[in-house]
Design a protein around this motif. Structure first.
Motif, short mmCIF file in Angstrom:
data_model
loop_
_atom_site.label_atom_id
_atom_site.label_comp_id
_atom_site.label_asym_id
_atom_site.label_seq_id
_atom_site.Cartn_x
_atom_site.Cartn_y
_atom_site.Cartn_z
N PRO A 272 80.04 134.62 -3.98
CA PRO A 272 81.40 134.14 -3.74
C PRO A 272 82.32 134.25 -4.96
N GLU A 273 81.78 134.11 -6.16
CA GLU A 273 82.62 134.21 -7.37
C GLU A 273 83.11 135.63 -7.62
N ASP A 274 82.46 136.62 -7.02
CA ASP A 274 82.85 138.01 -7.24
C ASP A 274 83.76 138.56 -6.15
N LEU A 275 83.80 137.93 -5.00
CA LEU A 275 84.45 138.49 -3.82
C LEU A 275 85.93 138.80 -4.01
N VAL A 276 86.72 137.85 -4.48
CA VAL A 276 88.16 138.08 -4.62
C VAL A 276 88.44 139.20 -5.62
N ARG A 277 87.76 139.18 -6.74
CA ARG A 277 87.96 140.22 -7.77
C ARG A 277 87.61 141.60 -7.21
N ILE A 278 86.51 141.71 -6.50
CA ILE A 278 86.09 143.00 -5.96
C ILE A 278 87.07 143.50 -4.91
N ARG A 279 87.53 142.60 -4.04
CA ARG A 279 88.52 142.99 -3.04
C ARG A 279 89.78 143.54 -3.71
N GLU A 280 90.24 142.85 -4.76
CA GLU A 280 91.46 143.28 -5.45
C GLU A 280 91.27 144.62 -6.14
N GLU A 281 90.16 144.78 -6.86
CA GLU A 281 89.91 146.04 -7.58
C GLU A 281 89.75 147.21 -6.61
N MET A 282 89.02 147.00 -5.53
CA MET A 282 88.80 148.08 -4.56
C MET A 282 90.11 148.43 -3.85
N SER A 283 90.86 147.42 -3.46
CA SER A 283 92.12 147.64 -2.77
C SER A 283 93.09 148.43 -3.64
N LEU A 284 93.19 148.07 -4.91
CA LEU A 284 94.08 148.78 -5.83
C LEU A 284 93.65 150.24 -5.99
N ALA A 285 92.36 150.47 -6.17
CA ALA A 285 91.88 151.85 -6.32
C ALA A 285 92.19 152.67 -5.07
N LEU A 286 91.99 152.09 -3.90
CA LEU A 286 92.26 152.82 -2.66
C LEU A 286 93.75 153.09 -2.48
N MET A 287 94.60 152.12 -2.84
CA MET A 287 96.05 152.33 -2.73
C MET A 287 96.52 153.41 -3.70
N GLU A 288 95.85 153.49 -4.87
CA GLU A 288 96.22 154.49 -5.87
C GLU A 288 95.50 155.81 -5.66
N HIS A 289 94.71 155.91 -4.60
CA HIS A 289 93.99 157.14 -4.24
C HIS A 289 93.11 157.64 -5.38
N ARG A 290 92.35 156.69 -5.94
CA ARG A 290 91.42 157.04 -7.02
C ARG A 290 90.06 156.41 -6.73
N PRO A 291 89.00 156.96 -7.31
CA PRO A 291 87.67 156.37 -7.12
C PRO A 291 87.60 154.98 -7.77
N TYR A 292 86.66 154.19 -7.31
CA TYR A 292 86.44 152.86 -7.90
C TYR A 292 85.02 152.79 -8.44
N GLN A 293 84.85 151.95 -9.46
CA GLN A 293 83.54 151.60 -10.01
C GLN A 293 83.55 150.08 -10.17
N LEU A 294 82.63 149.43 -9.46
CA LEU A 294 82.61 147.98 -9.41
C LEU A 294 81.23 147.45 -9.78
N ASN A 295 81.19 146.29 -10.39
CA ASN A 295 79.94 145.57 -10.67
C ASN A 295 80.06 144.19 -10.04
N TYR A 296 79.05 143.82 -9.26
CA TYR A 296 79.07 142.52 -8.60
C TYR A 296 77.65 142.11 -8.23
N ARG A 297 77.52 140.84 -7.87
CA ARG A 297 76.22 140.30 -7.48
C ARG A 297 76.12 140.22 -5.96
N VAL A 298 74.91 140.47 -5.47
CA VAL A 298 74.62 140.29 -4.05
C VAL A 298 73.35 139.45 -3.93
N THR A 299 73.21 138.81 -2.78
CA THR A 299 71.98 138.12 -2.44
C THR A 299 71.29 138.95 -1.37
N THR A 300 70.07 139.39 -1.66
CA THR A 300 69.34 140.25 -0.74
C THR A 300 68.77 139.45 0.43
N ALA A 301 68.17 140.15 1.36
CA ALA A 301 67.58 139.51 2.54
C ALA A 301 66.52 138.48 2.14
#
Length: 127
Positions: free
Chosen positions: A62-91
């Motif tokens: 949850p602490e990464d979600l807003v930042r990742i959404r913003e970074e990915m959205s900006l990269a997609l709007m600017e038509h450029r690739p993104y590189q992101l680092n974040y945490r996930v909880t596996t199955a």
């Protein structure tokens, strides 16, 4: 390249290859996930692609979600690739750090926009 040869190549990569369809700004559906999803996230490709809206986001810390959404959205709007680092909880409940590199696959006016990329476990570098 034939489909079988492409899949052999994808299976040799050190992470999970994915493709998703963007339905609206923060809503997407995974359409393709490589077999490494089981090793990386603990879910089969079928489990991740079967009517799963925002499957990766639901695993994201949850602490990464807003930042990742913003970074990915900006990269997609600017038509450029993104590189992101974040945490996930596996199955299994394990926390992993993910390096995610991707980009939009359609043009800016493509009504059926897609994103494709690769996700790699970088937990060992984070400890």
């Amino acid at each position: 390249m034939e489909q079988q040869a492409l899949m052999r190549l994808i299976e040799k990569l050190p992470g999970m290859v994915y493709r998703c369809r963007v339905v609206e700004r923060f809503n997407y559906i995974l359409e393709f996930v490589s077999p490494k999803s089981l090793e990386l996230l603990g879910y089969s490709p079928e489990g991740l692609t079967r009517d799963q809206w925002n499957a990766i986001e639901r695993m994201m810390h949850p602490e990464d979600l807003v930042r990742i959404r913003e970074e990915m959205s900006l990269a997609l709007m600017e038509h450029r690739p993104y590189q992101l680092n974040y945490r996930v909880t596996t199955a299994s409940g394990e926390c992993k750090w993910i390096w995610d590199q991707g980009e939009a696959l359609g043009g800016p006016d493509d009504p059926d926009r897609h994103i494709g990329g690769i996700m790699v476990d970088v937990s060992a570098q984070k400890t």
